[in-house]
Design a protein around this motif. Sequence first.
Motif, PDB file in Angstrom:
ATOM      1  N   LEU A 295       0.650  -0.912   0.315  1.00 60.76           N
ATOM      2  CA  LEU A 295       0.095   0.001  -0.049  1.00 60.76           C
ATOM      3  C   LEU A 295       0.590   0.861   0.227  1.00 60.76           C
ATOM      4  N   LEU A 296       2.114   1.217   0.998  1.00 58.10           N
ATOM      5  CA  LEU A 296       3.014   2.686   0.744  1.00 58.10           C
ATOM      6  C   LEU A 296       3.426   2.882  -0.742  1.00 58.10           C
ATOM      7  N   LEU A 297       3.784   1.197  -1.136  1.00 57.89           N
ATOM      8  CA  LEU A 297       4.432   1.612  -2.794  1.00 57.89           C
ATOM      9  C   LEU A 297       3.881   2.156  -3.410  1.00 57.89           C
ATOM     10  N   ILE A 298       1.982   1.743  -3.476  1.00 54.31           N
ATOM     11  CA  ILE A 298       0.494   2.273  -3.947  1.00 54.31           C
ATOM     12  C   ILE A 298       0.916   3.607  -4.187  1.00 54.31           C
ATOM     13  N   PHE A 299       0.592   4.440  -3.071  1.00 55.02           N
ATOM     14  CA  PHE A 299       0.608   5.411  -2.284  1.00 55.02           C
ATOM     15  C   PHE A 299       1.590   6.590  -2.405  1.00 55.02           C
ATOM     16  N   LEU A 300       2.737   5.950  -2.993  1.00 55.48           N
ATOM     17  CA  LEU A 300       4.023   6.760  -3.033  1.00 55.48           C
ATOM     18  C   LEU A 300       3.427   8.293  -4.404  1.00 55.48           C
ATOM     19  N   PRO A 301       3.897   8.734  -4.437  1.00 54.87           N
ATOM     20  CA  PRO A 301       4.592   9.911  -5.212  1.00 54.87           C
ATOM     21  C   PRO A 301       5.023   9.026  -6.328  1.00 54.87           C
ATOM     22  N   GLY A 302       3.557   9.367  -7.740  1.00 53.67           N
ATOM     23  CA  GLY A 302       5.143   8.434  -9.325  1.00 53.67           C
ATOM     24  C   GLY A 302       5.361   7.363  -8.931  1.00 53.67           C
ATOM     25  N   SER A 303       3.991   6.349  -7.831  1.00 51.81           N
ATOM     26  CA  SER A 303       4.620   5.025  -7.791  1.00 51.81           C
ATOM     27  C   SER A 303       4.699   4.384  -9.182  1.00 51.81           C
ATOM     28  N   SER A 304       5.710   3.138  -9.400  1.00 54.09           N
ATOM     29  CA  SER A 304       5.726   2.337 -10.836  1.00 54.09           C
ATOM     30  C   SER A 304       4.616   1.349 -10.383  1.00 54.09           C
ATOM     31  N   LEU A 305       3.063   1.479  -9.364  1.00 51.99           N
ATOM     32  CA  LEU A 305       2.428   0.518  -9.522  1.00 51.99           C
ATOM     33  C   LEU A 305       1.804   0.721  -9.685  1.00 51.99           C
TER      34      LEU A 305
END
Length: 512
Positions: A283-293
């Motif tokens: 979830l953190l990786l999803i909501f990080l700005p500019g996420s590659s997911l």
Amino acid sequence: MSEENKNGNNTDNGEQQSKGLLNVIEKIGNKLPEPFFIFIYLAGIVMILSMIFHWFGATVEHPGTGEMLEIKSLLSFEGLEFILSSMISNFTGFAPLGLVLVMMFGIGLADKVGLLETAIKSSILKAPKSLITYAVVFVGILGNIASDAAFVLIPPLAAMVFYTIGRHPLAGLAAGFAGAGSGFTANILVTGTDALLSGITTEAAKSIDESFIVTPVDNYFFMAASVFIMTIVGGLITDKLVEPRLGEYKGNVEKEVNEVTALELRGLRNAVIAALIYIAVVLLLIFLPGSSLTNEDGGLIPSPLLSNIVPIILLLFITVGSAYGITTKKIKSQNDVVTYMAESIKGMAGYIVLIFAAAQFIAYFNWSNLGTWIAVNSADALISINLTGLPIVIAFSVLMTLLNLIIFSGSAQWALMAPIFVPMFMLLDYNPAFIQAAYRIADSSTSVITPLNPYILLVLAVMRNYQKNTGLGTLISMMLPYALSFFGIWVVMLIIFALLGIPFGPGVGVNM
């Protein structure tokens, strides 16, 4: 004789006739050769048909590209070169093979260390037994959020659940396969399937109206309602028809169900904690700005997350399996992880052999263009009937169920059919999203009975783990009631939504 007795006798007679028909289907089906040889024979038939069609100069116009395709003969120098040069790549490049084996690394690890058994004993065994069947079907239907991974994950777990609680494991497998297969298109969430099909429909609609857009939520109301209705239908079929017909389980699988120990509970607790941490990281990786997911707009439909859901699920299973195994001392070194994964793959040997033959047949069928020829000419035949109103939509759905027996991929079949039918129905003032819904119910319903479903071979392999003398006939006779019932109920739902003006999605009705 009273009316009650008459009705009771009629019901009993109907049940006996139904069971008798399924028994006949099972006997005939089990007299067929092993699935490996069935695909070999089918490949031979495709070779002969491709040669005959080529001799007569058969061609077909691809509805999407407008390209004129000729039926290519496999019994020619060109065909022979294709057969020899593609044999290995047909096998290694067969997408379901990689998906199944990769998923089994994670699922197998969780199973071998005992996590799945402990989770089942700690949760489902304590639930009311009357609700377990419905829970299995419900989870199976929702499983399509993981795309085809649901076929790999749900049926084996459902069989294990039923076996653990003292019910017939094949009934559990059937319920899980019905949910994951026949209920594949339904969900209470918007999934990648919605995005994929709506994109194809939009492109087809643009031939009539350049500005027309079908969104991923245009079938949402219909599909969300379908989840609960099909859960009830699937549960009833399992409890009232499939399991009684299977009878008492007397297999050779001997597995004593012991109480969960304090160490196993601690392992389960740590596995849950590990899962929560893993999900939090994702979830953190999803909501990080500019996420590659996420996609370019920051959304999830479609997105790299959904496109790569299988590796994400694999890592989740490895994480929780390792956490449990380390806690319970089943994993004492990193070598144990590899050992457990290898053991899980050993049981897939039969499936791998079957897939080799299936991959060749499907490759031959596609290369020869016979699949496209059959699909387009079937569509032309339906158009020539000149039906009007809902009957033509229902006839369209029936045709799609038949084509699904030879073209398993829902997106591939819709990519062929949408350019033909979407413009035609638009000219009859039907909303493309409504026609898409009519397609989806047909494509989903029969996926559990077509031998061209590559995952049906996996389900058959799981069946034989519990009951050695089962064959393709056993599986098809077991799944046929689900396929027919799901499709029949869905057609009724389609008619009710249409006649009562219930929207299929936000602002989406039958007509444009």
